[in-house]
Design an enzyme around this catalytic site. Structure first.
Site, mmCIF file in Angstrom:
data_model
loop_
_atom_site.group_PDB
_atom_site.id
_atom_site.type_symbol
_atom_site.label_atom_id
_atom_site.label_comp_id
_atom_site.label_asym_id
_atom_site.label_seq_id
_atom_site.Cartn_x
_atom_site.Cartn_y
_atom_site.Cartn_z
ATOM 1 N N GLU A 128 1.857 -6.475 3.672
ATOM 2 C CA GLU A 128 1.286 -5.250 4.585
ATOM 3 C C GLU A 128 0.743 -5.930 5.635
ATOM 4 O O GLU A 128 0.722 -5.001 6.489
ATOM 5 C CB GLU A 128 -0.452 -5.617 3.411
ATOM 6 C CG GLU A 128 -0.309 -4.669 1.456
ATOM 7 C CD GLU A 128 1.175 -3.764 1.760
ATOM 8 O OE1 GLU A 128 0.742 -2.278 2.793
ATOM 9 O OE2 GLU A 128 1.604 -3.036 1.031
ATOM 10 N N HIS B 39 3.733 -4.657 8.113
ATOM 11 C CA HIS B 39 3.304 -3.072 7.678
ATOM 12 C C HIS B 39 2.179 -2.862 9.092
ATOM 13 O O HIS B 39 3.114 -2.288 10.235
ATOM 14 C CB HIS B 39 2.571 -1.886 6.656
ATOM 15 C CG HIS B 39 3.812 -2.002 5.683
ATOM 16 N ND1 HIS B 39 5.326 -1.313 6.047
ATOM 17 C CD2 HIS B 39 3.398 -2.206 4.504
ATOM 18 C CE1 HIS B 39 6.004 -1.635 4.625
ATOM 19 N NE2 HIS B 39 4.899 -1.665 3.664
HETATM 20 ZN ZN ZN Z 1 5.250 -1.866 1.865
#
Ligand code: ZN
Length: 358
Positions: free
Chosen positions: A59, A62
């Site tokens: 995460e 991202h």
């Molecule tokens: Zn992802």
């Protein structure tokens, strides 16, 4: 989200874990603990916690790329079914969406390659490809087992997330590639339909082989794809609207000499979230519902509005498109913007007003 606890803050992003995650840790501790005792329980917990650390890194992959492209990240939440990085808005350019989507699974590929290197150095290529190494993930507790489960989990995370079903990362990559050819609205419709077909297929397989977790994930993907479709339709519908067009011309305004008590009266009679304080023709301050209530508690109903209003007014032009306005609220900390048209002050717009429309 309720019941979530902040465990860290990286690059200005709160990383929160949902309370139900504790159940997953306990479940794995019990699963390995019942055949292998206390050491097994510790092993089970260690597997889950390191695995979710990899999800956090995914995460963060991202999120950090999103920040580079000027997209703010509200928070990262860890749920038992996986992680979620909540972005302030959707990236506007398909290329940005593509790179942000790829960055997460790429982190797992990097971790998997590093773990493979470590396993090669420790055990050699023969052991790495053996059934024994693969099976060691299921216990008894050992460092090899932890290494093996982390390695395969990262491979699975990379592969699974790249399934081209919106809202999975692979679906975002697919949508971004389509958007470069046919534009985002049409790309979203196609990607959402493909996502739902794949989700339905996944659900059938899940039910057929008796894997309820797979069926559950398929249901989430299916619902997520419909949500993406609806979001895209709404975005298209409001794309043409400007701030001036959505201001309420009949909004109730206050005067600096009004008392906090009369602001409370207004508050009870309307759903208005922000009140402009106007002196003659001029906007001199603003008060939100929360600020009115806080003022009523702090200085009482008899105090003047002038003494409690906010004076730091953010002005925007009535012609500003709504989809440019929405990301502005990220930095305003609950403050509204004052919309000015050709005839002067046209009204206040709060985040609540804009999110009600879009
Ligand atoms: Zn992802």
């Amino acid at each position: 989200m309720k019941w979530s606890l902040r465990i860290a803050r990286v690059s200005g992003i709160d990383i929160k874990v949902h309370a139900s995650f504790l159940l997953v840790v306990l479940y794995f501790a019990a699963m390995f603990g019942s055949p292998h005792g206390l050491l097994g329980a510790a092993f089970g917990a260690a597997v889950v916690i390191t695995l979710f650390a990899c999800v956090v890194l995914h995460e963060l992959g991202h999120s950090l790329v999103a920040q580079r492209f000027g997209v703010s990240v509200r928070e990262i939440i860890l749920l038992p079914i996986g992680g979620l990085a909540r972005l302030g808005r959707e990236p506007s350019r398909p290329f940005h969406e593509l790179v942000i989507a790829v960055a997460g699974p790429l982190v797992n590929v990097v971790i998997a390659v590093a773990l493979t290197g470590l396993a090669l150095a420790l055990y050699g290529p023969h052991m790495l490809l053996s059934r024994q190494f693969f099976d060691s993930a299921l216990g008894p507790p050992s460092f090899t087992g932890l290494l093996s489960s982390l390695l395969w989990a990262n491979v699975a995370l990379a592969v699974f997330n790249m399934i081209p079903a919106l809202p999975m990362d692979g679906g975002r990559v697919f949508r971004a590639l389509l958007a470069m050819a046919v534009g985002k609205p049409k790309a979203t419709r196609i990607a959402a339909t493909v996502g739902q077909l794949l989700a339905a297929g996944l659900a059938v397989i899940g039910i057929y082989v008796g894997n309820l977790i797979l069926a559950l994930i398929a249901a989430f993907v299916f619902l997520g794809a419909s949500q993406e479709r609806v979001n895209s339709q709404v975005t298209e519908a409001v794309r043409g609207l400007s701030a001036g067009e959505v201001c309420d011309p009949n909004a109730i305004t206050l005067m600096p000499g009004d008392m906090v008590g009369s602001a409370v009266d207004h508050l009870l009679r309307t759903a208005q979230t922000h009140f402009a304080v106007v002196h003659g023709e001029h906007l001199v301050g603003t008060l939100s519902r929360d600020e009115v209530l806080a003022a009523a508690g702090a200085v009482g109903l008899g105090a003047f509005v002038a003494g409690v209003m906010r004076r730091d007014i953010v002005q925007i032009d009535a012609g500003m498109p709504l989809d440019e306005l929405r990301p502005m609220f990220m930095d305003l900390g609950g403050r509204p913007v004052a919309v000015f048209g050709p005839h002067g002050f046209a009204g206040l717009l709060g985040y609540e007003d804009v999110s009600r429309i879009a």
